[in-house]
Structure formats: structure tokens, C-alpha cells
Motif scaffolding. Structure first.
Motif, short mmCIF file in Angstrom:
data_model
loop_
_atom_site.label_atom_id
_atom_site.label_comp_id
_atom_site.label_asym_id
_atom_site.label_seq_id
_atom_site.Cartn_x
_atom_site.Cartn_y
_atom_site.Cartn_z
N THR A 483 -27.82 60.67 114.86
CA THR A 483 -28.18 61.49 113.71
C THR A 483 -29.69 61.67 113.65
N SER A 484 -30.15 62.57 112.79
CA SER A 484 -31.59 62.85 112.69
C SER A 484 -32.37 61.64 112.18
N SER A 485 -31.67 60.68 111.55
CA SER A 485 -32.34 59.46 111.09
C SER A 485 -32.39 58.40 112.18
N LYS A 487 -29.63 57.02 113.75
CA LYS A 487 -28.46 56.16 113.79
C LYS A 487 -27.55 56.55 114.95
N ASP A 513 -28.21 65.03 115.77
CA ASP A 513 -29.43 65.63 115.20
C ASP A 513 -29.19 66.22 113.82
N PRO A 515 -28.37 65.32 109.49
CA PRO A 515 -28.74 64.27 108.52
C PRO A 515 -27.61 63.27 108.24
N TYR A 516 -26.37 63.64 108.50
CA TYR A 516 -25.25 62.74 108.26
C TYR A 516 -24.08 63.15 109.15
N ALA A 569 -24.26 54.79 106.78
CA ALA A 569 -24.92 55.73 107.69
C ALA A 569 -23.96 56.27 108.75
#
Length: 614
Positions: A483-485, A487, A513, A515-516, A569
Motif C-alpha cells: 500500500t502507499s503507506s 504495508k 500503491d 491508501p488502503y 492496515a
């Protein structure tokens, strides 16, 4: 790198070619029933009856066909494509080609013209066996690009009889001279990978690799296969012979003296009569088949007003099997008195009826191809059909790991088969080595070098080994979502949890890529119709049903249940219901029923964007 090895069985490694076992068995036990063949109906169609084929009878048919193939110009080392559903003639051609040192090349009957052109051109096939006119037209459409192709033989137009007739004047000795030239190191077949991320690659599998893999399976599961109540071990093969899994069933059956029947269709209408007629003692299946059998049984119980009884019986079967599993590993005392009594009661009212669906003699289920839900595996074991999960790839000549008899651990794919080693690399990738590992990819030396290292094959799968040496597959390296964060998520386990809901057919997790994490979900048409019927509602337009608030709430519960096993997440935060299942005909699944993730993402790009709309 953590690894686990199962010692090889005592005795010499396989020598010679795969066809040798056929001739040896016919000499030693000519009256042994080796195959059950579908009787012919009008105009060569499949009839309803079955007839047995003995070892001597099958040898004579193979020898006659092999002589005809020599007359048609097929020579030692030539490659011949086989494009057909699972049927008796496929096995006949396999062993006839192996008898003269030729190399069969499986092609899925659902393959598109471009795929057929690619496989026949790369293998330089000199001929192609097809099942019907549609397949003949597919091959004929690409003939101009295949200068090596000299013949197309069509099963439903009597090609077997014609080829046999051509070889009547050829002496048997000519075939045997070719056969005796085959060694364990000779390439037996070129089997193409499923091609989930691009063009499929041809795996070079030798006679020795396939023979050793089959012998390892027969040695590992000998007691389970022969626990038949005095009946000859037998099976019905409905898996595609174009896939290495189905091919290994065929080879093991012929080498092990097991009776084998072929079934061209996997539909309920075709499968149930075949199971009733042949009454197999073991079956090799994929999770999709087991899930369909279970869901059909549950729906039938609900429609008969016995849904609550079925659910209670299901839970008791799971509990009973789980307790017995714990006892096998010395971690419990087995089912308690209450569970045993309830299990005995349901044996008479539920479990016997479920086993009758399989013909009444089934003792063993072997499951592979993809991940199976642990509770579903326990359920089948709990109703009296011991289930063994296994793991393998085209590159490993089918199974490289499997649950051993007496110590099966549901939710895992077991320990390495005899003679094999499984290891987990630092990045979590599963590496394997053993006698069944392939020799390389046809015409792809770079891919071969990247996959094989000092006898090890990097599978591309992620997994873990527990303290008992049992392997659990957790996903594919190439499927990892970041993900973008930042994870990391292996989506397979989360998808499987969502798919355990009766309404859900398929789940594809997305979020690279993003957000969730989101998901695309398809519904089982039969389950949806049943769900609507239970609520006194008719099935309307699929798009209209998918906007139904009650349906969304039901699927949201399935997603919430799946999310309970992962962190916030990693959880699915949005999902989209789709009006139809992902299918092979759309190019969204492989012929072996694996999702083509990139193709699905492209096809449903707009739906994925809506998951992340503000």
C-alpha cells in the motif's frame, strides 16, 4: 535458510521410459483391470456404460497405435501436440508416443489460437491430435505459421482406427527397438505453465523425473490408496490431462496397478453418474470441486428444511476431525465422549448420505492446485473421507509435498514427499529440490538460470515450515501488495477467508500503491438464486441485485469476518460486487482456474477506481 527433508524410499531410482511399466504389468498380470473406458454411444459419442480394459488389452491397443504413428512419420524425439479434454484416448496416445520415444505436448482444449500457435511453433510439433471440429479449426487457423506441422488428427472422426490400420504391417519389434532406446534422462513431455503473468513456458520433464515423482506418491500414500475394504484401488480422473496434476494421476495409476476411469466434464450432471457407476476408492481434486460439493449439499439441506441439522453436523465433523488430528501429534486425547456420540448420530443421518454422492466406496481425497480452507478439509475428513492436501508445480512434476497417512494436518500442504527437500529462504520464498524437479524451460535459458540453482528450484511461492516440517503456503511473491503507506500484504489468505461465505464465488484483493486495501467480489449464481428464493424474491437483472442493501449487508459480514484475522492496515476497507464470475473464456482465469490478476485489474479498472473515489 530453514529446510526439511523426507528420506528417499529404499530401492534403485527409476530407469528406462514411462511406457516400460505398461508392458511389464501386461506381462506379469495380463488380466489386471487397468482402465475403465466409457462405452461409445451413437456416432461415436460417449455412452452411459463403462467397460473394463485389462493390462494386456491396453498394451495391445498402445502397441497397435504406436505402429501406426511410425507409419505416419512420427520418429524418436518428435513432438506431437495433444489438444483434448480428459478421455481414454489421451492416455492411449501418451503411452503410444512414449513407446516410440516421441514427446507429447499437452495443449488446453480451451486455448486461444494465439496460444496454440505459440506452443506448436516453439515445440516444432510435427502433428496435433484434436478432439473435435472446433479444435481442428483452431489449429487449422494457425497452420500457415507452423511449417513443421504435417498432420491434424481428429478423435471424433475416427483417427485412432485409421492410424491403427496404417500400422498393421509394421512388426512389433520396431516399436520395442524404439522403446528400449528411451532412458530416464530422455525428455518425456513438454508441459506448459499456466501463464498467469505472461506467455506460458514449456517445462522439460524427463521420463525419470515423472517416474520418480509417481513412485514417491505411490510409496507415500500406499496404505491410504489400498485401504479400500478389499476392492481394487480405483479413481475417476476429471482433472485436465493438459495439466501436470492430472498427468501425474494417470502415470501413477498405470505404474501402481490402480484402475483409472476418464471423465471429460466436471459438471454435476456428468460427474455424479460416473461416480455412481465406477464407485472410486480415491479421488484427486482441486479446492473448487470440494467447495462446490459442500455448498450444493448445504443448499439441498436448507431447501429440505434441514439447514440447522446440516450446520450442526458440519460443526461436529470439524470438531471430531480436529480432535483426532491433535491426538495424532500427541497434543490431545482425541474426541471426547460428547463429540463421539454426536458424530455417531450424524453418521447415520448425514454423513452416509454425503459419502453416497461419491459412489459409496470413497475412502481418500487428495487435494491440490490451490489453497484449501482448513475447516473445509476437516469437514470432509470428519464425514469419513480422509483428505490429504498436497503441493506441487509443473516444474516439480506435480506434488513435491503432501500430508502423510495417519498424520495429516489440515490447512497445511504436508511434508516433502520421499526424496524431496523443502526450504524457506530469508525472504519467505519456498525452495525445493528432489528427483521430480524439471530440467529447465524449453528455449528459455535465462529463465532456467533464474529458477534453478545448484539443484534447487525457486517456486515463487511464499510459505512457512512448522516444527513438524509441515509446509503452509501463504501466497505468491509476485502477488504481494504494498500500500502507499508501505504495508506489505500477501492477499491469498484474506481472499480465501472471504470466499468461505456461501454467497461468495471469488475475491480479488487490490491495493498496490493505494491508501488502503479493497476487493472485487463475485457471487456464486446458484447460491445467489437460493438466497433470493429463501427470502421469497425472484432473481432480477444482475446489476439490480448487486445494489440490494440486504445483499450488501450480508457480504459486508463476510468481509468483516475475514478482517478479524488481520490488522487494521491489512483489512479490506471497501469492496465492489461484480455481476458475473471471472472466467477462462474472458481470459481472466487460467485453464487450471487460477486468477489472472493483472488481466482482472485491467478489465475492471473503472470498478477499482471507484473503490478509491473520495
Amino acid at each position: 535458510m530453514r529446510e526439511f527433508t523426507t528420506p528417499a524410499p529404499a530401492g534403485p531410482a527409476a530407469t528406462g521410459g514411462l511406457a516400460d511399466s505398461l508392458y511389464d504389468t501386461a506381462e506379469r498380470s495380463p488380466g489386471l483391470v487397468q482402465l475403465s473406458r466409457r462405452a461409445e454411444g451413437p456416432r461415436g459419442t460417449a455412452g452411459n456404460g463403462w467397460r473394463d480394459v485389462t493390462a494386456a488389452g491396453f498394451r495391445d491397443e498402445v502397441l497397435a497405435l504406436a505402429k501406426g504413428l511410425l507409419t505416419r512419420g512420427v520418429r524418436y524425439g518428435d513432438r506431437v501436440a495433444l489438444m483434448s479434454r480428459t478421455r481414454y484416448e489421451w492416455t492411449l496416445f501418451d503411452y503410444a508416443l512414449w513407446s516410440i520415444g516421441a514427446i507429447p505436448v499437452p495443449v488446453y482444449p480451451t486455448a486461444a489460437p494465439d496460444q496454440v500457435r505459440w506452443i506448436l511453433a516453439e515445440t516444432q510439433a510435427v502433428a496435433c491430435l484434436v478432439e473435435d471440429e472446433d479444435h481442428a479449426m483452431t489449429v487449422g487457423a494457425v497452420c500457415d505459421a507452423l511449417p513443421d506441422l504435417t498432420g491434424i488428427w481428429q478423435l471424433d472422426r475416427g483417427c485412432v482406427a485409421a492410424i491403427v490400420e496404417d500400422g498393421r504391417g509394421v512388426p512389433d519389434s520396431l516399436v520395442h527397438r524404439q522403446r528400449l532406446g528411451v532412458t530416464a534422462d530422455t525428455v518425456a513431455t513438454v508441459v506448459y505453465t499456466s501463464g498467469t503473468t505472461g506467455r506460458p513456458k514449456g517445462c522439460l520433464l524427463t521420463h525419470g523425473a515423472l517416474a520418480d515423482a509417481a513412485d514417491a506418491l505411490l510409496a507415500c500414500w500406499h496404505d491410504a490408496l489400498h485401504d479400500t475394504g478389499g476392492h481394487q484401488p480405483s479413481t475417476v480422473l476429471f482433472l485436465p490431462l493438459a495439466h501436470v496434476y492430472g498427468r501425474m494421476v494417470q502415470i501413477a495409476a498405470v505404474r501402481g496397478g490402480l484402475r483409472l476411469g476418464h471423465l471429460a466434464e466436471m459438471s454435476t450432471d456428468a460427474l455424479l453418474p460416473a461416480l455412481a457407476a465406477l464407485r472410486p476408492t480415491f479421488l484427486l481434486v482441486v479446492p473448487y470441486v470440494l467447495d462446490k460439493v459442500f455448498q450444493n449439499a448445504r443448499r439441498a439441506a436448507e431447501e429440505a428444511g434441514r439447514g440447522e441439522l446440516f450446520e450442526q453436523a458440519r460443526q461436529v465433523a470439524v470438531d471430531w476431525a480436529a480432535c483426532r488430528e491433535q491426538r495424532a501429534f500427541g497434543r490431545g486425547h482425541g474426541p471426547g465422549a460428547g463429540v463421539r456420540l454426536r458424530h455417531l448420530a450424524y453418521e447415520r443421518t448425514v454423513y452416509q448420505r454425503l459419502r453416497a454422492v461419491f459412489g459409496g466406496r470413497l475412502r481418500t481425497l487428495m487435494c491440490g492446485g490451490s489453497t484449501l480452507d482448513r475447516e473445509l478439509g476437516l469437514f470432509f475428513t470428519g464425514i469419513g473421507v480422509q483428505l490429504y492436501e498436497g503441493y506441487g508445480l509443473t516444474e516439480t512434476s506435480a506434488a513435491i509435498a503432501g500430508n502423510p497417512p495417519g498424520r495429516a494436518k489440515a490447512g497445511t500442504v504436508g511434508r516433502p514427499v520421499p526424496g524431496a527437500t523443502v526450504a524457506i529462504a530469508d525472504d519467505g520464498e519456498v525452495w525445493v529440490r528432489g528427483p521430480g524437479v524439471f530440467g529447465g524451460y524449453l528455449n528459455h535459458p535465462r529463465c532456467t538460470a533464474e529458477s534453478l540453482f545448484d539443484g534447487w528450484f525457486g517456486t515463487g511461492d511464499l510459505g512457512r515450515l512448522d516444527e513438524d516440517g509441515y509446509l503452509t503456503i501463504t501466497g505468491r511473491k509476485k502477488d504481494l501488495i504494498v500500500t502507499s503507506s508501505g504495508k506489505n500484504l500477501a492477499p491469498a489468505a484474506l481472499e480465501l477467508r472471504v470466499e468461505t461465505h456461501p454467497l461468495v464465488s471469488q475475491c480479488l484483493v487490490v491495493g498496490d500503491d493505494r491508501p488502503y486495501v479493497g476487493a472485487l467480489i463475485t457471487l456464486d449464481p446458484a447460491a445467489l438464486a437460493h438466497w433470493l428464493k429463501q427470502r421469497g424474491r425472484g432473481q432480477s437483472d444482475p446489476w439490480a441485485v448487486l445494489t440490494d442493501e440486504e445483499l450488501h449487508t450480508e457480504i459486508q459480514r463476510a468481509v468483516a469476518t475475514a478482517n478479524a484475522a488481520v490488522s487494521r492496515a491489512e483489512s479490506i476497507r471497501a469492496f465492489r460486487l461484480l455481476p458475473r464470475e471471472f472466467g477462462v473464456e474472458q481470459g481472466l482465469m487460467t485453464p487450471s482456474l487460477k486468477l489472472r490478476r493483472s488481466a482482472i485489474a485491467d478489465h475492471y479498472a473503472a470498478d477499482i477506481e471507484e473503490l478509491y473515489a473520495p
